[in-house]
Write a protein that holds these residues in place. Structure first.
Motif, PDB file in Angstrom:
ATOM      1  N   VAL A  61       0.831  -1.201   0.000  1.00  0.00           N
ATOM      2  CA  VAL A  61       0.000   0.000   0.000  1.00  0.00           C
ATOM      3  C   VAL A  61       0.868   1.255   0.000  1.00  0.00           C
ATOM      4  N   ARG A  62       1.916   1.259   0.781  1.00  0.00           N
ATOM      5  CA  ARG A  62       2.785   2.437   0.828  1.00  0.00           C
ATOM      6  C   ARG A  62       3.552   2.628  -0.483  1.00  0.00           C
ATOM      7  N   ALA A  63       3.926   1.546  -1.137  1.00  0.00           N
ATOM      8  CA  ALA A  63       4.654   1.663  -2.406  1.00  0.00           C
ATOM      9  C   ALA A  63       3.762   2.184  -3.522  1.00  0.00           C
ATOM     10  N   THR A  64       2.454   1.926  -3.415  1.00  0.00           N
ATOM     11  CA  THR A  64       1.523   2.337  -4.474  1.00  0.00           C
ATOM     12  C   THR A  64       0.556   3.386  -3.965  1.00  0.00           C
ATOM     13  N   GLY A  65       1.086   4.360  -3.236  1.00  0.00           N
ATOM     14  CA  GLY A  65       0.244   5.413  -2.680  1.00  0.00           C
ATOM     15  C   GLY A  65      -0.326   6.342  -3.744  1.00  0.00           C
ATOM     16  N   HIS A  66      -1.212   7.250  -3.291  1.00  0.00           N
ATOM     17  CA  HIS A  66      -1.892   8.165  -4.202  1.00  0.00           C
ATOM     18  C   HIS A  66      -1.069   9.408  -4.538  1.00  0.00           C
ATOM     19  N   ASP A  67       0.151   9.482  -4.056  1.00  0.00           N
ATOM     20  CA  ASP A  67       0.973  10.650  -4.360  1.00  0.00           C
ATOM     21  C   ASP A  67       1.589  10.508  -5.750  1.00  0.00           C
ATOM     22  N   ALA A 117      -3.120   2.641 -10.165  1.00  0.00           N
ATOM     23  CA  ALA A 117      -3.054   1.490 -11.064  1.00  0.00           C
ATOM     24  C   ALA A 117      -1.702   1.428 -11.776  1.00  0.00           C
ATOM     25  N   LEU A 118      -1.218   2.577 -12.231  1.00  0.00           N
ATOM     26  CA  LEU A 118       0.074   2.595 -12.915  1.00  0.00           C
ATOM     27  C   LEU A 118       1.209   2.238 -11.963  1.00  0.00           C
ATOM     28  N   LYS A 119       1.164   2.737 -10.726  1.00  0.00           N
ATOM     29  CA  LYS A 119       2.206   2.412  -9.760  1.00  0.00           C
ATOM     30  C   LYS A 119       2.163   0.937  -9.372  1.00  0.00           C
ATOM     31  N   THR A 120       0.969   0.336  -9.356  1.00  0.00           N
ATOM     32  CA  THR A 120       0.868  -1.089  -9.041  1.00  0.00           C
ATOM     33  C   THR A 120       1.472  -1.939 -10.161  1.00  0.00           C
ATOM     34  N   LEU A 121       1.184  -1.571 -11.399  1.00  0.00           N
ATOM     35  CA  LEU A 121       1.796  -2.290 -12.519  1.00  0.00           C
ATOM     36  C   LEU A 121       3.311  -2.100 -12.526  1.00  0.00           C
ATOM     37  N   LEU A 122       3.751  -0.901 -12.220  1.00  0.00           N
ATOM     38  CA  LEU A 122       5.190  -0.646 -12.164  1.00  0.00           C
ATOM     39  C   LEU A 122       5.844  -1.435 -11.035  1.00  0.00           C
ATOM     40  N   LEU A 123       5.133  -1.620  -9.929  1.00  0.00           N
ATOM     41  CA  LEU A 123       5.657  -2.432  -8.824  1.00  0.00           C
ATOM     42  C   LEU A 123       5.844  -3.881  -9.266  1.00  0.00           C
ATOM     43  N   ILE A 124       4.870  -4.420 -10.000  1.00  0.00           N
ATOM     44  CA  ILE A 124       5.011  -5.793 -10.497  1.00  0.00           C
ATOM     45  C   ILE A 124       6.222  -5.911 -11.407  1.00  0.00           C
ATOM     46  N   HIS A 125       6.400  -4.940 -12.268  1.00  0.00           N
ATOM     47  CA  HIS A 125       7.526  -4.961 -13.194  1.00  0.00           C
ATOM     48  C   HIS A 125       8.856  -4.906 -12.450  1.00  0.00           C
TER      49      HIS A 125
END
Length: 422
Positions: free
Chosen positions: A43-49, A92-100
């Motif tokens: 959650v912290r890695a994919t925050g709304h900032d 959503a973009l940060k979550t996909l980037l986290l997977i990558h």
């Protein structure tokens, strides 16, 4: 002013949601196995900032997973849940980037387990919750998710290179089978990967979005490695072209047509990224453009008989035609263009020229016309007749040369013919 207020409200509501999710994770703690720390880090890695993914959260996730057996399936489920519930494009973009980044940053065992989680359905990359429209950001989300789905079919080998996942039991031992494996199995996979790279290239939102640039930097780095395998496959295809049967040659020409389009598009993409993305760590390869002229020249040889000598395409000189020799020269040029060996082109051209000099068939014609020699020619010891019939008495007649038979005493004409008389 209205846009700024909406942005601030979005950040505020998003921050409240993130804190609520973190609070729930702390309360439940998931049976005390420490899985809640993994969810909090996600959650912290994919925050709304608007900031990029902090490296400390990446390291925390990898550390927690390595110390918690069986936690990768839980990690995949929480990432999928985060991706499925959000209606914020940034999250959503940060979550996909986290997977990558997890695919690129973990060890080989972690990468394998994360890929197994995707195959089993625990990790879902679908972006169907965002309807496709003319918004460039939403279009990039769908294309980037499709690229990651393709990326799940690739692994990082022991040499640190990206290679496609191949089925077990299909390893090839001899050189010819390895070449066929490279051409008809790996090369199409490389072309599919390059297509996803080209499709997920948002030229219109590169400069204004740091997250999009971060995603494209990782994508470009992987495309550089795949392009190396792509070049090896094209060179192997051209090298074995004259060994293939007619149906295989037709398939090879289709692959080369697609490669011609991709090489031009990839060259344009890299040139655009050089101007748009400011990153000195990107080492762009020199893209060798495959022209349709080479492909059309090879198409002319679809019906040629495959004859080969010492690993190089050769044809018999008596049956060679200018179109076939031109096809050989074009194939040598194409292979040298991919491998960067220009000296090979000159060598192949010399072979083609030398073959064209002797492409016609030489014939020896024997004339049946009688040759009449003068008396002086028969008296010379070096005359051709004296040399041929030195032990046989001969005399000249108006009809030709007569040889006396010593046993019977009869005379008969001798068929002495001039092979050089046309």
């Amino acid at each position: 002013m209205g846009v700024d207020i909406q942005g601030k409200l979005r950040l505020a509501f998003g921050s409240v949601k993130d804190h609520a999710t973190i609070g729930k994770a702390m309360i439940y703690n998931h049976d005390g196995k420490g899985f809640s720390d993994i969810e909090i880090a996600v959650v912290r890695a994919t925050g709304h900032d608007y900031g990029p993914i902090d490296d400390k959260y990446m390291q925390e996730i990898l550390f927690l997973v390595s110390n918690s057996p069986g936690s990768i399936a839980f990690l995949a489920e929480r990432i999928s849940r985060r991706l499925g519930k959000t209606r914020d494009q940034l999250v959503a973009l940060k979550t996909l980037l986290l997977i990558h980044r997890l695919l690129r940053g973990g060890n080989r065992d972690f990468e394998r387990q994360l890929r197994n989680a995707y195959i089993s359905g625990h990790l879902q990359l679908s972006s169907c919750w965002f309807l496709r429209n003319s918004n460039p950001s939403i279009c990039f989300l769908h294309k980037y998710a499709a690229y990651l789905e393709e990326r799940m079919g690739w692994v990082i080998n022991q040499a640190g290179k990206l290679e496609p996942v191949m089925s077990r039991g299909l390893e090839f031992q001899c050189y010819e089978e390895k070449s066929i494996n490279m051409v008809f199995r790996k090369l199409p996979k490389c072309q599919g990967f390059i297509d996803k790279v080209l499709q997920s290239s948002p030229f219109d939102i590169f400069p204004s979005n740091n997250l999009v640039q971060a995603a494209m930097i990782n994508t470009l780095k992987e495309s550089f490695q795949v392009y190396t395998t792509f070049c090896e496959g094209v060179a192997a295809l051209v090298n074995m072209f004259f060994d293939l049967a007619r149906p295989a040659r037709a398939l090879a020409c289709d692959i080369l047509k697609r490669a011609s389009q991709q090489s031009q598009a990839l060259h344009d993409l890299y040139e655009t990224c050089k101007r748009t993305i400011d990153n000195k760590n990107l080492e762009y390869p020199s893209v060798q453009i495959i022209t349709m002229e080479h492909v059309m020249a090879l198409e002319q040889c679809l019906g040629c008989t495959p004859v080969r000598s010492y690993g190089r395409p050769m044809l018999s000189t008596s049956g060679s035609s200018p179109s076939i020799l031109n096809c050989l020269a074009k194939s040598a040029e194409l292979q040298a263009a991919i491998t960067g060996n220009k000296g090979e082109v000159e060598k192949q051209n010399e072979v083609s020229k030398s073959s064209s000099l002797f492409s016609c068939t030489l014939e020896t014609k024997i004339s049946k016309v009688w040759v009449v020699f003068d008396d002086d020619d028969f008296n010379k010891s070096g005359s051709p007749v004296a040399g041929l019939f030195s032990n046989i008495p001969v005399h000249q007649t108006t009809s030709g040369i007569v040889v006396n038979n010593r046993e019977t005493g009869h005379s008969k004409p001798c068929s002495y013919l001039n092979p050089f008389l046309t």
